[in-house]
Scaffold this motif. Structure first.
Motif, short mmCIF file in Angstrom:
data_model
loop_
_atom_site.label_atom_id
_atom_site.label_comp_id
_atom_site.label_asym_id
_atom_site.label_seq_id
_atom_site.Cartn_x
_atom_site.Cartn_y
_atom_site.Cartn_z
N TYR A 84 0.83 -1.21 0.00
CA TYR A 84 0.00 0.00 0.00
C TYR A 84 0.86 1.26 0.00
O TYR A 84 0.63 2.20 -0.78
CB TYR A 84 -0.94 0.01 1.21
CG TYR A 84 -1.53 1.38 1.47
CD1 TYR A 84 -2.50 1.91 0.63
CD2 TYR A 84 -1.08 2.16 2.54
CE1 TYR A 84 -3.02 3.18 0.84
CE2 TYR A 84 -1.60 3.43 2.77
CZ TYR A 84 -2.56 3.94 1.91
OH TYR A 84 -3.06 5.20 2.13
N LEU A 85 1.85 1.29 0.87
CA LEU A 85 2.67 2.49 1.01
C LEU A 85 3.49 2.76 -0.25
O LEU A 85 3.60 3.92 -0.69
CB LEU A 85 3.59 2.34 2.22
CG LEU A 85 2.88 2.28 3.58
CD1 LEU A 85 3.86 1.84 4.66
CD2 LEU A 85 2.28 3.64 3.93
N ALA A 90 4.44 5.98 -4.94
CA ALA A 90 4.76 5.98 -6.36
C ALA A 90 3.72 6.75 -7.17
O ALA A 90 4.06 7.38 -8.18
CB ALA A 90 4.87 4.54 -6.87
N ALA A 91 2.47 6.72 -6.73
CA ALA A 91 1.41 7.45 -7.43
C ALA A 91 1.66 8.95 -7.44
O ALA A 91 1.17 9.67 -8.31
CB ALA A 91 0.05 7.15 -6.79
N PHE A 118 7.16 -0.68 -10.49
CA PHE A 118 7.27 0.74 -10.77
C PHE A 118 8.47 1.08 -11.66
O PHE A 118 8.56 2.20 -12.18
CB PHE A 118 7.40 1.53 -9.46
CG PHE A 118 6.42 1.09 -8.41
CD1 PHE A 118 5.06 1.21 -8.63
CD2 PHE A 118 6.86 0.52 -7.22
CE1 PHE A 118 4.14 0.79 -7.67
CE2 PHE A 118 5.96 0.10 -6.26
CZ PHE A 118 4.60 0.23 -6.49
N GLY A 119 9.39 0.16 -11.84
CA GLY A 119 10.58 0.41 -12.63
C GLY A 119 11.64 -0.64 -12.35
O GLY A 119 11.31 -1.75 -11.90
N VAL A 140 3.58 4.42 -13.36
CA VAL A 140 2.93 5.14 -12.26
C VAL A 140 1.59 4.48 -11.95
O VAL A 140 0.71 4.40 -12.82
CB VAL A 140 2.71 6.62 -12.62
CG1 VAL A 140 2.11 7.37 -11.44
CG2 VAL A 140 4.02 7.25 -13.07
N PRO A 141 1.40 3.99 -10.73
CA PRO A 141 0.14 3.34 -10.39
C PRO A 141 -0.93 4.37 -10.05
O PRO A 141 -0.64 5.54 -9.79
CB PRO A 141 0.51 2.53 -9.14
CG PRO A 141 1.56 3.37 -8.47
CD PRO A 141 2.36 3.98 -9.60
#
Length: 332
Positions: A84-85, A90-91, A118-119, A140-141
């Motif tokens: 979650y974090l 990342a968002a 994310f990468g 990017v989520p």
């Protein structure tokens, strides 16, 4: 200085700008990184940092609103909470940098794979039994909906079924733990009035108390913002009232209580920490009215009975099963 902070400071040039430190320890790191801001979901750590560095550390379950160029996540114990974090951070960082730091015994090597959505993650440093990883956020989520990540499960009680709502990172996420189950079976005969569920977690004990003693006024207290949010969701799911608050420990609890009920924690992250529970046992009498009762469940190997008797009154064992005991003592 926390060893994770020491690892960051080995690469201090990376963190010289407006960086968000998520889940940071209550040490001197903010003093070494004057442009950084903190975000904590543990009330005692946030308050300690706020006292030392006013206006530089926020508390809650959501990423702070202010802009930041990069973010460091201090690896929590829970995999679900880590997911979650990382997604929430990342968002907010399209094309930006996200770092993950943690102890090896906390699973940092495994957790580094959680950066892959994310990468391309890469390890920057390994020292003090910790590792530091970095990823540039290329995928990017969407910002995660925390409540949608909750686990909901039923708990049968003598007063009917309860629906428990558990958020990521909360103790015994998604299931009823053995100690709470035993304590739920031994809630009879509590003095009515002002009742506290100390270390409320997902709120199962507090909800059961409100169901059993509807004339009593319920208070729920926890150091963790995710637990506080979970307890509020659990009460709402069962149509129950009660005041839920974050606090450092028993010092932040109301006074003149008729009862304190608890399945107290003894872990903070991967570390064993009895301080909050021992403080509860030492200070319970100051928060109970005369005749008020402390009732808690704990692992049988923990030597809590002598502390209870030293600071409150003679202690009774109401039940023992599966390595747990239910203790009871009343203020004279």
């Amino acid at each position: 200085m926390d060893p994770r902070s020491e690892v960051l400071l080995r690469q201090a040039k990376l963190f010289g700008g407006p960086v968000l430190l998520a889940g940071l320890p209550a040490d001197g790191l903010l003093g070494e990184l004057p442009e950084a801001q903190g975000w904590s979901w543990l009330q005692h750590e946030q308050l300690a940092l706020e006292a030392r560095y006013p206006g530089r550390c926020q508390f809650g379950t959501q990423v702070p609103a202010q802009a930041f160029a990069g973010a460091v996540l201090f690896l929590p114990k829970s995999r679900e909470l880590t997911d979650y974090l990382l997604a929430a951070l990342a968002a907010r960082l399209p094309g930006g940098t996200l770092w993950l730091v943690g102890e090896k015994r906390a699973g940092i090597e495994r957790a580094a794979r959680q950066l892959e959505p994310f990468g391309r993650p890469r390890k920057l440093d390994s020292a003090r039994h910790c590792q530091l990883w970095q990823v540039t956020v290329e995928q990017v989520p969407a910002a995660p909906d925390l409540e949608a990540l909750a686990r909901r499960y039923p708990v049968a009680t003598a007063d009917g079924e309860l629906q428990v709502v558990s958020l990521p990172g909360v103790f015994s996420h998604g299931r009823l733990d053995v100690g709470s189950r035993l304590l739920l079976e031994h809630l009879d005969g509590l003095p009515q009035g002002e009742v506290l569920d100390f270390g409320c977690g997902a709120g199962v004990l507090g909800a059961a108390l409100q169901r059993r003693y509807p004339a009593s006024r319920l208070h729920l207290l926890d150091v963790d913002a995710f637990a506080v949010a979970s307890s509020r969701l659990t009460l709402a799911a069962n149509g129950l009232g009660g005041g839920v608050q974050a606090g450092r420990g028993i010092a932040d609890a109301p006074h003149d209580l008729s009862a304190i009920v608890s399945n107290p924690p003894f872990h903070q992250g991967v570390h064993t920490d009895y301080q909050a529970t021992e403080q509860l046992l030492r200070e319970a009498a100051r928060h109970l009215r005369p005749g008020g009762e402390l009732r808690l469940v704990a692992n049988s190997f923990l030597k809590y009975a002598p502390l209870i008797e030293q600071h409150l009154s003679p202690c009774r064992v109401l039940a023992e099963r599966d390595g747990f005991r239910v203790y009871s003592a009343r203020r004279p």
